[in-house]
Every structure is written in C-alpha cells, then in structure tokens.
Design an enzyme around this catalytic site. Structure first.
Site, mmCIF file in Angstrom:
data_model
loop_
_atom_site.group_PDB
_atom_site.id
_atom_site.type_symbol
_atom_site.label_atom_id
_atom_site.label_comp_id
_atom_site.label_asym_id
_atom_site.label_seq_id
_atom_site.Cartn_x
_atom_site.Cartn_y
_atom_site.Cartn_z
ATOM 1 C CB THR A 1 -0.913 0.009 1.254
ATOM 2 O OG1 THR A 1 -1.610 -1.229 1.286
ATOM 3 C CG2 THR A 1 -1.892 1.167 1.218
ATOM 4 N N GLY B 1 0.422 10.020 9.995
ATOM 5 C CA GLY B 1 0.316 10.026 8.528
ATOM 6 C C GLY B 1 1.033 11.207 7.923
ATOM 7 C CD GLU C 1 -5.488 -3.107 8.683
ATOM 8 O OE1 GLU C 1 -5.393 -4.178 8.063
ATOM 9 O OE2 GLU C 1 -5.006 -2.038 8.284
ATOM 10 C CE LYS D 1 -0.329 5.570 14.408
ATOM 11 N NZ LYS D 1 -1.727 5.605 13.950
HETATM 12 N N1 LIG Z 1 -1.227 1.626 5.414
HETATM 13 C C1 LIG Z 1 -1.157 2.774 6.087
HETATM 14 O O1 LIG Z 1 -2.066 3.626 6.032
HETATM 15 C C2 LIG Z 1 0.062 3.086 6.916
HETATM 16 C C3 LIG Z 1 0.144 4.330 7.575
HETATM 17 C C4 LIG Z 1 1.279 4.641 8.332
HETATM 18 C C5 LIG Z 1 2.305 3.710 8.429
HETATM 19 N N2 LIG Z 1 2.191 2.506 7.781
HETATM 20 C C6 LIG Z 1 3.298 1.562 7.925
HETATM 21 O O2 LIG Z 1 3.879 1.340 6.650
HETATM 22 C C7 LIG Z 1 4.421 0.022 6.594
HETATM 23 C C8 LIG Z 1 3.872 -0.675 5.344
HETATM 24 O O3 LIG Z 1 2.452 -0.759 5.462
HETATM 25 P P1 LIG Z 1 1.541 -1.154 4.214
HETATM 26 O O4 LIG Z 1 0.144 -0.789 4.603
HETATM 27 O O5 LIG Z 1 2.111 -0.611 2.966
HETATM 28 O O6 LIG Z 1 1.707 -2.757 4.232
HETATM 29 P P2 LIG Z 1 1.434 -3.780 3.017
HETATM 30 O O7 LIG Z 1 0.414 -3.225 2.101
HETATM 31 O O8 LIG Z 1 1.205 -5.109 3.641
HETATM 32 O O9 LIG Z 1 2.830 -3.791 2.237
HETATM 33 C C9 LIG Z 1 3.971 -4.511 2.637
HETATM 34 C C10 LIG Z 1 4.543 -5.178 1.418
HETATM 35 O O10 LIG Z 1 5.814 -5.717 1.738
HETATM 36 C C11 LIG Z 1 5.898 -7.018 1.147
HETATM 37 N N3 LIG Z 1 6.865 -7.816 1.867
HETATM 38 C C12 LIG Z 1 6.718 -8.510 3.021
HETATM 39 N N4 LIG Z 1 7.869 -9.118 3.357
HETATM 40 C C13 LIG Z 1 8.779 -8.803 2.407
HETATM 41 C C14 LIG Z 1 10.137 -9.133 2.193
HETATM 42 N N5 LIG Z 1 10.820 -9.895 3.050
HETATM 43 N N6 LIG Z 1 10.752 -8.652 1.098
HETATM 44 C C15 LIG Z 1 10.087 -7.860 0.227
HETATM 45 N N7 LIG Z 1 8.770 -7.517 0.379
HETATM 46 C C16 LIG Z 1 8.136 -7.978 1.449
HETATM 47 C C17 LIG Z 1 4.489 -7.537 1.274
HETATM 48 O O11 LIG Z 1 4.285 -8.626 0.376
HETATM 49 P P3 LIG Z 1 3.181 -9.736 0.795
HETATM 50 O O12 LIG Z 1 1.884 -8.999 0.957
HETATM 51 O O13 LIG Z 1 3.204 -10.667 -0.364
HETATM 52 O O14 LIG Z 1 3.665 -10.320 2.089
HETATM 53 C C18 LIG Z 1 3.663 -6.315 0.903
HETATM 54 O O15 LIG Z 1 3.486 -6.204 -0.499
HETATM 55 C C19 LIG Z 1 4.040 -0.645 7.918
HETATM 56 O O16 LIG Z 1 5.122 -0.555 8.806
HETATM 57 C C20 LIG Z 1 2.882 0.195 8.417
HETATM 58 O O17 LIG Z 1 2.754 0.187 9.828
HETATM 59 C C21 LIG Z 1 1.102 2.175 7.039
#
Ligand SMILES: NC(=O)c1ccc[n+]([C@@H]2O[C@H](COP(=O)([O-])OP(=O)(O)OC[C@H]3O[C@@H](n4cnc5c(N)ncnc54)[C@H](OP(=O)(O)O)[C@@H]3O)[C@@H](O)[C@H]2O)c1
Length: 442
Positions: A22, A143, A199, A214
């Site tokens: 994401t 954010g 979620e 946070k």
């Molecule tokens: N989403 C939000 O609104 C938000 C806001 C603030 C902070 N964050 C933070 O941002 C970070 C990412 O969140 P996200 O929502 O983007 O998560 P996400 O959508 O689950 O993205 C993570 C990606 O990393 C991949 N991945 C997992 N293990 C890996 C590895 N060893 N090597 C390469 N790729 C790998 C995953 O693939 P698979 O799915 O195939 O495992 C997935 O595509 C987190 O720490 C979260 O707390 C998110």
C-alpha cells in the site's frame, strides 16, 4: 562498516525500496513520476534503483520497471550502490533484521514502521549512531502530519510539557459514528470495517496498541528519553457505550480516544484511553478518520496539528519528505546534521498509572432510593476526591438510576480504591464506569 558517505560517479543519491504494498507502491510511483521535481529539491539526481517485493506482480502494477525488481530484500540492503534504504515491509521481525543490516552496511534508513520503532527504537538509534547514518520515521505517527519534524526542528527552542491527541483514525471514526447516530460500539466497528477504515483484525487499533506505539515515539522525541512501551498505560475503546457518549454530551463533553504524554512534577507519564473533552475544544471537534496532535511547550505555548493520520497518500507524503531530507544530507555529506535522537542529560522517572493525577467521570447504576448519592460521595470524599458536579441521568432501566459524578483532580490510585468501595455498596447494581477527563490541570 561506517557510513558510506561518498558520492556516486554521476552524483546521484540512490534509493532501495523494501516492500511495494500500500505505502511502498505509493512511494515507488511518486519517486518514479516526480523524480525531476524531487531531484531539484535535493539538488542532485534522486534515483530509485532497486525495489524488493515478494509479490512482483503487485510492484509491476505500480509501474516499477522490470530491471529494478527483485524478491531478495537482503541483496538490496547490501548493495554498495544504494545510499538510502526505505523500509515499507512492516512488522518487527524481518523488517528489523533488514533495517539493522542496512545500517551496518552504511545505509541511511527511512521507515513508516511504528511497531518497529516503538519496540526497538532505542537499539535502532544506537546502531544508527554507531554507523553514522540517518534514521527517519516521520510516517510512523500522524500520517501526513509533520509532527516528528516539528518536534525535532520547529520546537527545538522549547521545553515540552505535553504532547497529546487523536492518533488513531480508526478509533476516531468509530467514536464519531457512535456519537453522530447513537450507535453501539459493535455496530460502528462493523461499519468502519465495511468502509475500509478498520482492518479485518481491528484489535491493534481498538485495543489501543497502535496508539501506544505512536505516543511512545512522540513522547520519546518530545522528552529526550526513550519511553518503553511497557511504561504506557493502555485502555481500548471496546467498552465505550452509546450511553456514556450520551451522558458525556449532556455534561458538555465529547468522548475521544486520546494518547497522552505529560511531563509533570515527579516525572513523565504516557497513557492511552477514551477521554472526555469539553465539547467546545478543538480536539473534541476532530471527527472521522482525521488525527490531531496538541503540543504544549515553553516558550511556544499551545500548538495544534491536524490532518489525515493514515492512508496511502498522506503516508507517502511523509515518507517522501524524509527521503528528500536524508538525500540532502547525503548530497552534502552532512548525515546526522539533525541528530535523529537527542537524549536529555537528565532523564526523568516514569510515573506508574497509579500516581497519575486526572479528573474523572464516574457513571454509577444504583437503586432509586434517597441516600445513594450521599453514600457514593462519602466513598469519594474519604479519599480526598472532590466533586465538581453530580447529575441524575434519566434512563429507562426500571427501578435503577444512573448517576454521573464529575470529580476534581485526583490521584488515580485513590480513585481506583474508591471505585472498588463504590462497587461493593449494596445500593450499586452494576460495575461503575470510569472515564478520565482532559484537560486535567486546574
Ligand atoms: N497503510 C497505512 O495507512 C500506513 C500508515 C502509516 C504507516 N504505515 C506503515 O507502513 C508500513 C507498510 O504498510 P503497508 O500498509 O504498505 O503494508 P502492506 O500493504 O502489507 O505492504 C507490505 C509489502 O511488503 C511485502 N513484503 C513482506 N515481506 C517482504 C520481504 N521480506 N521482502 C520484500 N517484500 C516484502 C508484502 O508482500 P506480501 O503482501 O506478499 O507479504 C507487501 O506487499 C508498515 O510498517 C505500516 O505500519 C502504514
């Protein structure tokens, strides 16, 4: 290996991205599409050179060119051509190993991983300092709101007294919906899930762990000492009822899910719990998925930050801002220009919740009989808990009455002792509800 602070042949700053989900997808797209503008901001070419992602089809959908793609994240953190590693995998396992290894290879780090920072922040900062690399994590809290940059830079002249606010958009959405349509918690939660604001497993949000991560990060930066997660008291929003929201409203308050960190006489404390706020205050009027964080300091006084607390666009904005900051440091070989963490020379003790002073709202369910208010007031008064108001609330509960007590500032341990005694009174017919009230200063 110490930081590899040498310029590449073409003078570019090179980025390796871990995770193209994401947020990673948004960051990759922005880096690729806005590279010319971003390069101008940095003062030299800013290049995305590697993207590690397990699901390569996902990365391709984000427009990442084939030659940048790999499934091997470790190869990225070891690549001598890469200056900055952007960790957007999430979690505290593999992500931690990769970040540690990247720093040991002299890479600067940008991450949005609040869980990782909250759990291992002290260690990560120590490793960053040892290897002379930057560790930036603006996107981990609030954010798109630049709260960490503000605390580290904008407020550098200040002694911070408190940082508190609404840092979890999911909980704020649920409480907003409960208040607007008198919904019970379960109904509002289902709606939040259907809308994509919660979620499939919402426990991290509704039990308060996300907010705890946070406020731990914010408090650590604000007070210059790392606040361990175990020192932060947490209560989720699962037990907030439509009745309490209605009672609070009648008293002139709104219930919000606050994360609070304060420096007071006797030490620091941090806590996360549903809180009554006077309805006229700005924080009380922050609704939906929005976040707002209030910082109080000397000489600045009170400041309030408001904005989207999560989601792809807002979070991408914060990650890109960090990348540009770090890239400027790489270009000028001024890494650690801004110390990632400035430890105070005089750390203060962390107060346990029992020693925190607050104002309180108590909702008692009692038999409908004279003398009940006096009996409850006696339990409070005998423990030095003064009352600011008592309200008999009309509820259709047969023979039972609902009585609301608002207290002056009191010590948590005394209020908990009074609560136990009140619940033992024969006239009290259900567990008394306790909620804290802010601002708690008098
Ligand atoms: N989403 C939000 O609104 C938000 C806001 C603030 C902070 N964050 C933070 O941002 C970070 C990412 O969140 P996200 O929502 O983007 O998560 P996400 O959508 O689950 O993205 C993570 C990606 O990393 C991949 N991945 C997992 N293990 C890996 C590895 N060893 N090597 C390469 N790729 C790998 C995953 O693939 P698979 O799915 O195939 O495992 C997935 O595509 C987190 O720490 C979260 O707390 C998110």
């Amino acid at each position: 290996m110490m930081g590899q602070h040498r310029r590449k042949a073409n003078g570019a700053v090179r980025i390796g991205l871990l995770g193209c989900g994401t947020i990673g997808g948004g960051v990759a797209r922005h880096l690729l599409m806005q590279r010319h503008v971003l390069s101008r901001h940095v003062g030299c070419p800013l290049q995305l050179v590697r993207v590690a992602e397990i699901d390569l089809a996902r990365a391709r959908r984000e427009g990442v060119p084939e030659e940048l793609l790999t499934t091997d994240a470790r190869a990225v953190v070891r690549d001598p051509e890469i200056d900055i590693v952007v960790e957007l995998i999430g979690g505290t396992g593999v992500a931690r190993q990769l970040v540690m290894e990247a720093m040991r290879h002299g890479k600067h780090i940008v991450t949005a991983n609040k869980a990782l920072l909250a759990k291992s922040g002290l260690r990560l900062h120590a490793v960053a300092q040892r290897h002379g690399v930057d560790l930036f994590y603006e996107a981990s809290v609030g954010g798109g709101i630049p709260i960490i940059k503000s605390l580290r830079e904008g407020f550098v002249a200040n002694k911070i007294h408190s940082v508190y606010g609404i840092v979890n958009g999911t909980c704020n959405y649920i409480l907003t919906r409960m208040a607007a349509d008198r919904l019970e918690f379960d109904v509002a939660l289902k709606e939040a899930m259907a809308q994509g604001y919660a979620e499939a497993d919402p426990s991290l949000d509704i039990e308060g762990h996300d907010a705890r991560h946070k406020i731990g990060i914010l408090a650590s930066i604000a007070f210059g000492q790392w606040i361990p997660q175990e020192a932060i008291h947490v209560e989720g929003i699962m037990r907030v009822t439509a009745l309490d929201i209605q009672c609070a409203h009648e008293l002139g308050y709104v219930i919000k899910f606050l994360a609070i960190a304060k420096a007071e006489e006797g030490g620091l404390h941090a806590r996360v719990h549903p809180t009554l706020l006077p309805a006229h205050t700005m924080l009380a009027n922050v609704n939906g998925v929005y976040n707002a964080i209030e910082v109080n300091g000397t000489p600045i006084g009170t400041t309030l930050f408001y904005g989207r607390g999560a989601g792809r666009d807002a979070t991408t904005s914060a990650v890109i801002a960090d990348i540009v900051d770090v890239a400027r440091n790489v270009r000028l070989a001024s890494h650690e220009r801004l110390p990632t963490f400035t430890f105070t020379t005089r750390p203060r003790p962390l107060k346990p919740m029992s020693e925190v002073w607050s104002k309180y709202y108590l909702r008692c369910t009692t038999v409908d009989r004279p003398g009940v208010i006096a009996a409850i007031s006696r339990e409070l008064g005998s423990r030095n808990i003064g009352l600011t108001s008592v309200l008999l609330h009309e509820t259709a509960r047969g023979a039972y009455s609902t009585i609301l007590f608002m207290t002056h500032r009191a010590r948590e341990a005394d209020v908990q002792a009074a609560l136990r005694a009140i619940n033992r009174l024969p006239v009290v017919k259900a567990k008394t509800v306790l909620l804290r009230v802010e601002p708690s200063e008098e």
